[in-house]
Design an enzyme around this catalytic site. Structure first.
Site, PDB file in Angstrom:
ATOM      1  N   GLY A 291       0.686  -1.288  -0.028  1.00 44.76           N
ATOM      2  CA  GLY A 291      -0.044  -0.022   0.013  1.00 44.76           C
ATOM      3  C   GLY A 291       0.998   1.221  -0.068  1.00 44.76           C
ATOM      4  O   GLY A 291       0.634   2.065  -0.606  1.00 44.76           O
ATOM      5  N   GLU A 328       2.551   5.484   7.942  1.00 44.00           N
ATOM      6  CA  GLU A 328       3.839   5.804   7.204  1.00 44.00           C
ATOM      7  C   GLU A 328       4.854   6.938   7.946  1.00 44.00           C
ATOM      8  O   GLU A 328       5.651   6.948   8.048  1.00 44.00           O
ATOM      9  CB  GLU A 328       3.814   5.978   5.745  1.00 44.00           C
ATOM     10  CG  GLU A 328       2.990   5.087   4.932  1.00 44.00           C
ATOM     11  CD  GLU A 328       3.706   3.540   5.293  1.00 44.00           C
ATOM     12  OE1 GLU A 328       4.735   3.247   5.640  1.00 44.00           O
ATOM     13  OE2 GLU A 328       2.648   2.596   4.987  1.00 44.00           O
ATOM     14  N   HIS A 331       6.198   5.885  11.153  1.00 44.09           N
ATOM     15  CA  HIS A 331       7.318   5.174  11.123  1.00 44.09           C
ATOM     16  C   HIS A 331       8.718   5.989  11.004  1.00 44.09           C
ATOM     17  O   HIS A 331       9.711   5.439  11.355  1.00 44.09           O
ATOM     18  CB  HIS A 331       7.497   4.176   9.422  1.00 44.09           C
ATOM     19  CG  HIS A 331       6.767   2.816   9.783  1.00 44.09           C
ATOM     20  ND1 HIS A 331       6.873   2.148  10.734  1.00 44.09           N
ATOM     21  CD2 HIS A 331       5.557   2.550   9.065  1.00 44.09           C
ATOM     22  CE1 HIS A 331       6.238   0.778  10.620  1.00 44.09           C
ATOM     23  NE2 HIS A 331       5.446   1.116   9.538  1.00 44.09           N
TER      24      HIS A 331
END
Length: 894
Positions: A291, A328, A331
């Site tokens: 994704g 994301e 992260h």
């Protein structure tokens, strides 16, 4: 990295380079596809199979100076690497990783007496079409010309396909990256551009130089060369944020830009650690297997995970983009600044990001009621997988990195996120944030293991975090808590016992595993507040609830936060059911109660008929997520009963359950409605349309006709349910119109929307047409899976046809995905709906003769599920049939 399930593919080789004396030695695996040209080097072959070993520690990189020159026409690239290395002890070889690269020259020169030196390697490689390493991605220009971008996907171990490197997460270094690219192309990497100058050998090329990165792991390095537009802003902390889109679609990057600009400061405040780079780019890549991928400072996405068209994107797409951006960007701290020491700890990286993405979206969009959706999307999905005998613990000891494929799954992501949510609730937000800051500060630019996080949280909270969490991460499964109650004067005395919950029924083994379970208990006096919190650390215990009146209900697992299922005594359950009908139970508790009952029925612990009766109590339900979970479970039951001759009766049941809410909602948004109303309307109309509800089908056909003729374009939120309805009850002409709409669609979201519903078509020849379409040039490689999966999930005949199609086209499909996580997804979607014992044997036999190592566990889980479906059907089909017949004979009064 964001996945809907499991992982990037990993074929690996070892490159061994050594400094003189003795002469420099290069050892390469024979299994590399292309022959290496080697100059002035000795050559030896490595054995084909050898036990996996981590790279030796004698030599490690300090800095990589890397220049790459991709050729976007013949799909090759040239590379020059100068690596500053530290030699920790005398050795005659340098061991690195390398795959599918031709080494032209290699040399090593020591420098000074400090044990440092420079390793120089010139090499060439291929811009492959496998969506891993340094690969090519096909796109069409606004003028209709097909071109290619050069992009990267390195997690878990594919940096070695782009340049020779020490490709392990714990071997961190800085990177100075330069790209030589056509002057009319955009060139991006992790850091900001510091120089752009003409390339001396070719006036059509420029050399783009990027700033030095912080110390980082190879799997987070990224570069992109292509044609893009962008929108940009600055976060309130001064970080430059850009969203890169296909040319002409910059407008579609604005929503993600807004989310990213709100998200960076949110994480900075939550972790109390600033974002460490000067910029962050988010970029939409046409051909992309996962994704999204959290490369530091250059996050790559599927187009559908990043682009939002204000007019043509539906509410669920907006929500998905917000979640993936949140995941994301989390992260960038948790994973990039502090990185797992080895892939064994991958779950912590992904589980944490999968939890905090919801915290972030709840902050940005409180109207999404996103934590209720978490329970349906992640928590229940993880429990479904984790109840199988073929599940695995969250923390799996990974040896060879090829094993990491198998743990990019719902256990690492969704169970990981669920136990972190439970832990956060157990510790409390204040101490959790304090512990997170201690962890990130202590290990920044370093590597850490799961135990390091537990230690920081233990120090912050004073609670026995490691002892509690080890019971959740080091053993697979989760408990079923059985609870009985007795009124003793003014108090309610509860007796709790825990046993492992198994999808196949009551646990019968010896030495039943035990968990340390944080349990919350609420009562009807205040359904939103815990009356008591305890830590259940033994197989059985008694709990006294003071001052609970006889007419008050008692419920375990407030907010459905604890990762366990609950089985109530029949008296306790009876007292809870009115709370569903009158909505006095909070939505997430109504959802959890229904989901627990459905799972208990699936496991044969209670009768499915009991659950059908409870489902009918949801007639007044207003909450989207509760309906979504109910719909999902009815879908599972419908698939099961498609193997019987009374499939039509369960469709009647679906229509009866969903038509009152369908009538209340209607087709068109009303003033004051929001995000969740739009999601609910799409869900309910789709469910009614698929089941053949007459009025819904007629209206869907009318609106579809107007849409196709351009009289009245369907709103984005209504397209999926309308497309699904007209296809399910349509003919070849309907399918042709859908395929034409697909061809005309300019937006990938619309193409995907159509691809996902094509499998609803029922006639055998049309099913074949859809399957053939799945492998055509019209469908992007990563989307073939959802077309075939849609056929398998669409009908009984579709399931058979999809399985045959996979067997007939196995070589092409396997070669396309190279054993990556998409192959696991394809297998799961295609075979899991079978419910005949012999099909489990057929699936097992096929994969024994057509091995798919990265999907091995998925195949075992699918076979187990087929056997469980068959047992469920044998056990309950007759009683379900009788209930549905009797119900039709005397419709219930609601």
């Amino acid at each position: 990295m964001w996945l809907a399930a499991a992982a990037p593919s990993l074929a690996r080789r070892l490159l061994l380079l050594g400094p003189p004396p003795p002469p420099l030695l290069l050892l390469l695996s024979r299994s590399s596809r292309r022959r290496r040209r080697l100059h002035s080097l000795g050559l030896a072959a490595m054995p084909e199979k050898r036990p996996f070993e981590r790279l030796p520690a004698e030599v490690s990189p300090i800095n990589y100076s890397l220049c790459l020159k991709p050729d976007l026409l013949d799909f090759t690239f040239e590379g020059k690497l100068e690596a500053a290395a530290q030699v920790r002890q005398a050795t005659n070889q340098i061991v690195m990783n390398c795959a599918d690269i031709d080494i032209i020259t290699a040399s090593y020169a020591p420098e000074g007496d400090e044990g440092t030196g420079t390793l120089k390697i010139d090499f060439v490689g291929e811009l492959n079409d496998k969506m891993k390493g340094f690969y090519r991605s096909k796109y069409t220009t606004p003028a209709g010309e097909v071109r290619y971008a050069a992009v990267t996907q390195f997690e878990a171990t594919d940096a070695r396909r782009a340049f020779p490197c020490w490709d392990e997460p714990a071997i961190k270094a800085t990177f100075d990256i330069s790209l030589v690219v056509p002057k009319d192309r955009v060139a991006l990497s992790n850091m900001n551009v510091i120089d752009r100058k003409p390339y001396p050998d070719d006036e059509n090329l420029v050399e783009v130089k990027f700033a030095r990165t912080p110390v980082m792991s190879t799997y987070l390095v990224a570069f992109v060369v292509g044609e893009y537009d962008f929108v940009e802003t600055r976060s309130k902390d001064g970080v430059c944020v850009r969203v890169y889109t296909p040319v002409g679609k910059a407008e579609q990057g604005k929503f993600a830009l807004e989310v990213a600009a709100k998200t960076l400061p949110f994480y900075k405040d939550y972790f109390n650690v600033p974002y460490p780079l000067p910029k962050i780019d988010l970029i939409a890549i046409a051909d992309f297997a996962a994704g999204a991928m959290e490369n530091w400072g250059l996050v790559t996405y599927r187009e559908t995970a990043l682009l939002i068209d204000p007019k043509n994107s539906c509410s669920s797409s907006r929500q998905w983009v917000a979640l993936v951006v949140g995941h994301e960007l989390a992260h960038q701290w948790f994973g990039n600044l502090v990185t797992m020491e080895w892939w064994t700890h991958l779950w912590l990286n992904e589980g944490f990001a999968s939890w905090i993405e919801y915290l972030c979206v709840d902050h940005c969009f409180p109207e999404y009621d996103i934590w209720t959706q978490f329970v349906s999307a992640d928590y229940t999905r993880a429990q479904e997988l984790d109840a199988l005998d073929n599940s695995h613990p969250i923390e799996v000891s990974v040896g060879h990195p090829s094993e990491v494929d198998e743990i990019f799954d719902a256990i690492s992501y969704s169970k990981g996120a669920s136990v972190i949510r439970m832990l956060h609730d157990y510790i409390g937000d204040k101490d959790f944030k304090k512990g997170m800051n201690m962890y990130l500060t202590k290990f920044q630019q370093k590597n850490a293991a799961t135990e390091d996080l537990w230690e920081s949280l233990e120090n912050a909270s004073g609670k026995p975090i490691a002892a509690v969490m080890n019971t959740w991460t080091k053993q697979m499964g989760f408990p079923l808590i059985y609870v009985e109650a007795e009124q003793v004067e003014d108090d309610r005395v509860l007796t709790l016992s825990q046993k492992k919950f198994c999808a196949s029924g009551p646990y019968v083994g010896e030495d039943c595993p035990q968990w340390m379970v944080p349990i919350t208990i609420s009562t009807s006096e205040d359904p939103n507040q815990a009356k008591l919190k305890i830590l259940m650390d033994k197989p059985e215990m008694n709990v006294v609830l003071k001052n609970v009146k006889p007419d008050q209900w008692v419920k375990l697992n407030l907010g459905t936060v604890g990762f366990y299922r609950t089985q109530y005594s029949s008296a306790m359950l009876e007292s809870l059911l009115p709370g569903i009908r009158d909505l006095s139970l909070p939505p997430v508790d109504r959802l959890g109660l229904q989901n627990d009952l459905f799972s208990l029925a699936r496991a044969g612990i209670i009768s499915t008929v009991e659950v059908l009766k409870v489902m009918e109590a949801f007639v007044n339900e207003p909450n989207y997520t509760v309906w979504s979970d109910l719909s999902c479970n009815l879908g599972i039951l419908s698939t099961l009963l498609s193997h019987t001759d009374f499939y039509d009766e369960i469709q009647e049941f679906v229509k009866d359950v969903f038509s009152p809410i369908g009538e209340r909602l209607g087709w068109d948004p009303k003033p004051g409605e929001g995000h969740l109303d739009a999601l609910l309307r799409g869900l309910v109309l789709g469910k009614l349309g698929k089941a053949g509800h007459k009025a819904t089908l007629e209206e869907a056909r009318r609106r579809f006709k107007d849409h196709v003729e351009g009289k009245q374009i369907l709103s984005a939120d209504l397209r999926s349910p309308v497309y699904l309805t007209v296809l399910k009850h349509g003919d070849g002409a309907t399918l042709d119109i859908m395929l034409k709409l697909h061809k005309q669609a300019d937006m990938q979201e619309e193409k995907n929307r159509i691809e996902r519903v094509l499998g609803a078509t029922l006639s055998p020849e049309l099913i074949q047409k859809v399957l053939t379409f799945a492998l055509s040039e019209e469908v992007r490689p990563q989307d073939t899976v959802s077309v075939i999966g849609g056929v398998a999930g669409g009908s009984k005949q579709g399931r058979k046809a999809a399985w045959k199609f996979i067997k007939d086209n196995w070589e092409e499909l396997y070669n396309r995905y190279q054993g990556g996580f998409l192959i696991s997804r394809l297998i799961k979607l295609s075979v899991e709906g079978f419910a005949v014992d012999k099909m489990a044997g057929e699936v097992k036999a096929f994969f024994e003769s057509h091995p798919a190592p990265s999907a091995e566990r998925t195949i075992q889980q699918c076979c187990e599920n087929i056997l469980l479906n068959a047992a469920w059907l044998k056990r309950d089909a007759e009683s379900i049939h009788q209930y549905l017949l009797q119900r039709n004979a005397s419709p219930p009064s609601v």
